[in-house]
Scaffold this active site. Structure first.
Site, PDB file in Angstrom:
ATOM      1  N   ASP A  80       0.837  -1.199   0.000  1.00  0.00           N
ATOM      2  CA  ASP A  80       0.000   0.000   0.000  1.00  0.00           C
ATOM      3  C   ASP A  80       0.870   1.245   0.000  1.00  0.00           C
ATOM      4  O   ASP A  80       2.015   1.236   0.467  1.00  0.00           O
ATOM      5  CB  ASP A  80      -0.981   0.002   1.175  1.00  0.00           C
ATOM      6  N   GLU A 144      -0.058  -0.877   5.828  1.00  0.00           N
ATOM      7  CA  GLU A 144       1.032  -0.315   6.626  1.00  0.00           C
ATOM      8  C   GLU A 144       0.921   1.196   6.708  1.00  0.00           C
ATOM      9  O   GLU A 144       1.152   1.781   7.759  1.00  0.00           O
ATOM     10  CB  GLU A 144       2.388  -0.704   6.030  1.00  0.00           C
TER      11      GLU A 144
END
Length: 385
Positions: A80, A144
């Site tokens: 991400d 994250e």
């Protein structure tokens, strides 16, 4: 080893571009986990999809392992990325453009490039016909940059329950401030956020005896909390830092005493403290000056440091062999998912240069991407060759 390869022929660069083209702005996956899964299965990895969360939009994660024997080395990372912003990019943030010797795109250095370099290192060793003594795994999350609730934490729990805890873990975060080979992160400070709400009694400023000004009480609390340094630092950690981030009374009138006052603060703390100990201290100070104060604390992670290990020495030696730099061992900067991994096994962080991460025109020199592939390959060979 990179000199014999053209950039277009390297698996690392190809995979990095494919990953960047997947618009995985947290919490959306954008197909990034699928791109990586296909690449890993093509190399012979056993890949387990591990979506976690509530409802249909669960967080995508994967655990992939090649081999079953020890030593077991794990690479951890995230697919991400943060949003690209409103504009200003020279090329599209998910175009994965090659320009002036650099790869441009959101995630180029944080941290799709790091993931691609590690996979490229494994691919190079396998294609050479060499075998690795032990097993290699990847722990990859799509959560994250966001809350990190259903990402690495949950995958680690699954790994522990299924006998998949590694002997050592490398996190591919962009640890280097200026040049590839500058820094290995061997620890991180802890992080704590606190919200202090002080109640009062609203009233007219001309009649303070009929009111109770919460701002004065809040200022006393903040003054006490910031009156002296938390510590002087340690051999491996800089001094802990308390920063007041907001003070709000919700009142723009000049003739009204507000009914309540709120402050938020963050503490980045070293291993002289624990999150719970600091939370208790904040509550104690608040209740001295405002017995009715409401204190809410969120501990994002505890401070940790990895003790010297043979694996850490091998990583440092591999970095120096490729770059000519002896990496500095460091614990500075923000938090990362290494704080979760440290509860299970020794962990170190090393990746690309992070100067452009989270910025417009995020990029990585192709030479750095190939050199990082060399470093990871050299480390694998030292550890498992």
């Amino acid at each position: 080893m990179t000199g014999a390869l053209t950039p277009a022929s390297t698996p690392a660069l190809t995979l990095a571009r494919d990953l960047i083209r997947a618009p995985s702005v947290t919490p959306d996956d954008g197909g990034a986990i699928g791109v990586l899964t296909a690449a890993l299965r093509g190399l012979g990895f056993d890949v387990t999809d591990l979506p976690f969360g509530e409802g249909p939009a669960r967080t995508p994660n994967l655990f992939a392992r090649l081999g079953r024997s020890g030593p077991h080395l794990c690479f951890a990372g995230h697919t991400d990325v943060v949003p690209p912003g409103d504009g200003g990019w020279t090329s599209g943030p998910f175009e994965a453009a090659l320009r002036d010797g650099c790869l441009y795109g959101r995630g180029a250095c944080d941290m799709k490039g790091g993931i691609a370099a590690f996979v490229g290192a494994v691919a190079r060793i396998l294609e050479s016909g060499r075998t690795l003594r032990g097993s290699v795994s990847l722990l990859i999350t799509g959560d994250e940059e966001g809350p990190a609730t259903f990402g690495t934490v949950k995958v680690l729990e699954w790994m522990a329950a299924h006998g998949q805890v590694p002997d050592f873990c490398v996190v591919g975060e962009p640890t280097n401030p200026d040049h590839l080979g500058d820094v290995i992160k061997i620890g991180r400070r802890g992080s704590l956020n606190a919200r202090i709400v002080v109640p009062g009694i609203q009233g007219h400023v001309a009649y303070p005896h009929r009111a109770d000004n919460p701002v004065h009480r809040l200022l006393a609390i903040l003054s006490d909390l910031t009156a002296r340094p938390l510590d002087q630092g340690t051999e491996w950690f800089e001094p802990s830092s308390l920063q007041v981030t907001t003070v709000d009374v919700g009142n723009e009138a000049t003739n009204v005493i507000p009914g309540r006052a709120t402050a938020r603060l963050n503490i980045r703390f070293n291993d002289l403290h624990t999150g719970q100990g600091l939370a208790d201290w904040i509550r104690g100070v608040a209740h001295v000056h405002a017995p009715g104060a409401e204190v809410t604390v969120q501990i994002s992670g505890e401070a940790f440091r990895t003790e010297p290990t043979p694996e850490l020495d091998m990583l440092a030696a591999s970095i120096q062999a490729v770059t000519g730099r002896a990496p500095r061992l460091d614990t500075g900067g923000g938090t990362s998912d290494a704080r979760f991994i440290s509860r299970y096994c020794p962990v170190a962080e090393f990746g690309l240069v992070g100067a452009s991460m989270h910025k417009v025109d995020e990029h990585v020199p192709v030479a750095d991407l190939l050199a990082l592939t060399d470093i990871y390959a050299a480390f694998l060979e030292r550890l498992m060759g």
